[in-house]
Scaffold this motif. Structure first.
Motif, PDB file in Angstrom:
ATOM      1  N   ASP A  92      15.717  33.747  10.847  1.00 38.48           N
ATOM      2  CA  ASP A  92      14.365  34.250  11.100  1.00 38.48           C
ATOM      3  C   ASP A  92      14.334  35.477  12.005  1.00 38.48           C
ATOM      4  OD1 ASP A  92      13.444  32.199   9.548  1.00 38.48           O
ATOM      5  OD2 ASP A  92      12.721  30.972  11.206  1.00 38.48           O
ATOM      6  N   VAL A  93      15.416  35.739  12.699  1.00 37.16           N
ATOM      7  CA  VAL A  93      15.480  36.886  13.599  1.00 37.16           C
ATOM      8  C   VAL A  93      15.973  38.090  12.808  1.00 37.16           C
ATOM      9  CG1 VAL A  93      16.466  37.769  15.740  1.00 37.16           C
ATOM     10  CG2 VAL A  93      15.963  35.338  15.517  1.00 37.16           C
ATOM     11  N   HIS A  94      15.272  39.195  12.945  1.00 38.43           N
ATOM     12  CA  HIS A  94      15.583  40.393  12.158  1.00 38.43           C
ATOM     13  C   HIS A  94      16.629  41.257  12.862  1.00 38.43           C
ATOM     14  CE1 HIS A  94      11.560  39.046  10.903  1.00 38.43           C
ATOM     15  NE2 HIS A  94      12.049  39.305   9.705  1.00 38.43           N
ATOM     16  N   ASP A  95      17.848  40.765  12.868  1.00 39.02           N
ATOM     17  CA  ASP A  95      18.969  41.498  13.466  1.00 39.02           C
ATOM     18  C   ASP A  95      20.161  41.321  12.534  1.00 39.02           C
ATOM     19  OD1 ASP A  95      21.553  41.601  15.126  1.00 39.02           O
ATOM     20  OD2 ASP A  95      20.102  42.437  16.535  1.00 39.02           O
ATOM     21  N   GLU A  96      20.668  42.430  12.031  1.00 43.24           N
ATOM     22  CA  GLU A  96      21.770  42.411  11.062  1.00 43.24           C
ATOM     23  C   GLU A  96      23.001  41.681  11.611  1.00 43.24           C
ATOM     24  OE1 GLU A  96      22.967  43.373   7.215  1.00 43.24           O
ATOM     25  OE2 GLU A  96      21.099  44.012   8.137  1.00 43.24           O
ATOM     26  N   GLU A  97      23.380  42.004  12.831  1.00 46.44           N
ATOM     27  CA  GLU A  97      24.569  41.398  13.437  1.00 46.44           C
ATOM     28  C   GLU A  97      24.381  39.898  13.640  1.00 46.44           C
ATOM     29  OE1 GLU A  97      27.496  41.994  17.325  1.00 46.44           O
ATOM     30  OE2 GLU A  97      25.613  43.112  17.201  1.00 46.44           O
ATOM     31  N   LEU A  98      23.218  39.508  14.143  1.00 44.55           N
ATOM     32  CA  LEU A  98      22.941  38.095  14.396  1.00 44.55           C
ATOM     33  C   LEU A  98      22.858  37.303  13.092  1.00 44.55           C
ATOM     34  CD1 LEU A  98      22.474  36.194  16.764  1.00 44.55           C
ATOM     35  CD2 LEU A  98      20.035  36.694  16.600  1.00 44.55           C
ATOM     36  N   ALA A  99      22.334  37.928  12.054  1.00 44.66           N
ATOM     37  CA  ALA A  99      22.206  37.265  10.751  1.00 44.66           C
ATOM     38  C   ALA A  99      23.571  36.920  10.149  1.00 44.66           C
ATOM     39  CB  ALA A  99      21.418  38.146   9.788  1.00 44.66           C
ATOM     40  N   GLN A 100      24.599  37.662  10.506  1.00 49.09           N
ATOM     41  CA  GLN A 100      25.938  37.421   9.965  1.00 49.09           C
ATOM     42  C   GLN A 100      26.717  36.376  10.747  1.00 49.09           C
ATOM     43  OE1 GLN A 100      27.816  41.246   9.780  1.00 49.09           O
ATOM     44  NE2 GLN A 100      26.408  42.021   8.232  1.00 49.09           N
ATOM     45  N   MET A 101      26.149  35.901  11.853  1.00 47.77           N
ATOM     46  CA  MET A 101      26.837  34.924  12.700  1.00 47.77           C
ATOM     47  C   MET A 101      26.285  33.529  12.467  1.00 47.77           C
ATOM     48  SD  MET A 101      26.916  36.810  16.354  1.00 47.77           S
ATOM     49  CE  MET A 101      27.520  38.463  16.557  1.00 47.77           C
ATOM     50  N   SER A 102      27.166  32.558  12.564  1.00 48.62           N
ATOM     51  CA  SER A 102      26.758  31.163  12.547  1.00 48.62           C
ATOM     52  C   SER A 102      26.926  30.655  13.976  1.00 48.62           C
ATOM     53  CB  SER A 102      27.625  30.373  11.576  1.00 48.62           C
ATOM     54  OG  SER A 102      27.193  29.045  11.535  1.00 48.62           O
ATOM     55  N   ILE A 103      25.812  30.333  14.609  1.00 46.20           N
ATOM     56  CA  ILE A 103      25.833  29.977  16.028  1.00 46.20           C
ATOM     57  C   ILE A 103      25.371  28.538  16.207  1.00 46.20           C
ATOM     58  CG2 ILE A 103      24.845  30.489  18.290  1.00 46.20           C
ATOM     59  CD1 ILE A 103      24.649  33.417  17.379  1.00 46.20           C
ATOM     60  N   THR A 104      26.150  27.780  16.956  1.00 49.03           N
ATOM     61  CA  THR A 104      25.820  26.398  17.282  1.00 49.03           C
ATOM     62  C   THR A 104      25.117  26.365  18.631  1.00 49.03           C
ATOM     63  OG1 THR A 104      27.772  25.603  16.115  1.00 49.03           O
ATOM     64  CG2 THR A 104      26.788  24.104  17.713  1.00 49.03           C
ATOM     65  N   VAL A 105      24.019  25.627  18.698  1.00 47.43           N
ATOM     66  CA  VAL A 105      23.303  25.428  19.960  1.00 47.43           C
ATOM     67  C   VAL A 105      23.636  24.013  20.416  1.00 47.43           C
ATOM     68  CG1 VAL A 105      21.074  25.459  21.136  1.00 47.43           C
ATOM     69  CG2 VAL A 105      21.463  26.947  19.152  1.00 47.43           C
ATOM     70  N   GLY A 106      24.520  23.921  21.394  1.00 47.29           N
ATOM     71  CA  GLY A 106      24.995  22.616  21.839  1.00 47.29           C
ATOM     72  C   GLY A 106      24.014  21.870  22.711  1.00 47.29           C
ATOM     73  N   GLU A 107      23.315  22.601  23.572  1.00 43.17           N
ATOM     74  CA  GLU A 107      22.411  21.965  24.525  1.00 43.17           C
ATOM     75  C   GLU A 107      21.433  23.001  25.035  1.00 43.17           C
ATOM     76  OE1 GLU A 107      22.678  19.650  28.868  1.00 43.17           O
ATOM     77  OE2 GLU A 107      24.466  20.575  28.021  1.00 43.17           O
ATOM     78  N   VAL A 108      20.249  22.543  25.407  1.00 43.34           N
ATOM     79  CA  VAL A 108      19.275  23.392  26.096  1.00 43.34           C
ATOM     80  C   VAL A 108      18.862  22.636  27.347  1.00 43.34           C
ATOM     81  CG1 VAL A 108      16.998  24.460  26.038  1.00 43.34           C
ATOM     82  CG2 VAL A 108      18.442  24.541  24.010  1.00 43.34           C
ATOM     83  N   ARG A 109      19.056  23.275  28.488  1.00 45.46           N
ATOM     84  CA  ARG A 109      18.669  22.667  29.768  1.00 45.46           C
ATOM     85  C   ARG A 109      17.412  23.363  30.278  1.00 45.46           C
ATOM     86  NH1 ARG A 109      24.541  22.759  32.630  1.00 45.46           N
ATOM     87  NH2 ARG A 109      25.574  21.413  31.119  1.00 45.46           N
ATOM     88  N   MET A 110      16.456  22.556  30.672  1.00 41.35           N
ATOM     89  CA  MET A 110      15.191  23.074  31.176  1.00 41.35           C
ATOM     90  C   MET A 110      15.176  23.078  32.691  1.00 41.35           C
ATOM     91  SD  MET A 110      13.643  23.725  28.381  1.00 41.35           S
ATOM     92  CE  MET A 110      12.116  24.256  29.150  1.00 41.35           C
TER      93      MET A 110
END
Length: 134
Positions: free
Chosen positions: A38-56
């Motif tokens: 959903d993010v319009h960035d060519e470089e980011l679109a080519q990456m597969s990124i895992t989100v392991g945790e989100v700390r608040m």
């Protein structure tokens, strides 16, 4: 003044159920946003990124996402791409969630997998195995 003391007392303490719940909701939504591209960035679109945790943060105003590109390659490039697109990612995360306001998003490399590898290597070493076998 009293509210400030309360939030500063949370430092170093276990997260509340609310912090955990909101963090998990953001983690899931952020994962979906990155997976769908959903993010319009060519470089980011080519990456597969895992989100392991989100700390608040205790006041739920800051969300720190611990991320790792697939295979652990190009960590710094992935981090730079995420940080470069923080505003758009934040908008997408709030749009996909049920939150009243958008927390500030911060990104850090998830070191959990490196720690697990180091622990496995340590447990497999002859010196430690000798102690475990006794």
């Amino acid at each position: 003044m009293r509210g400030m003391a309360k939030s500063s007392n949370r430092a170093g303490k276990a997260p509340t159920q609310r912090m955990l719940r909101v963090g998990e909701m953001i983690r899931r939504t952020l994962s979906e946003v990155l997976q769908r591209g959903d993010v319009h960035d060519e470089e980011l679109a080519q990456m597969s990124i895992t989100v392991g945790e989100v700390r608040m943060s205790p006041d739920l105003r800051i969300a720190t996402a611990f991320v790792l590109p697939l295979g652990g390659q190009n960590k710094e490039e992935a981090l730079a791409a995420l940080r470069r697109n923080t505003v758009e990612i934040r908008h997408q995360v709030v749009k996909g969630g049920t939150m009243k306001f958008a927390p500030e998003l911060r990104f850090q490399i998830d070191g959990t997998f490196d720690q697990m590898d180091a622990t496995r290597a340590l447990l497999a070493s002859d010196h430690v195995r000798q102690d475990l076998d006794d």
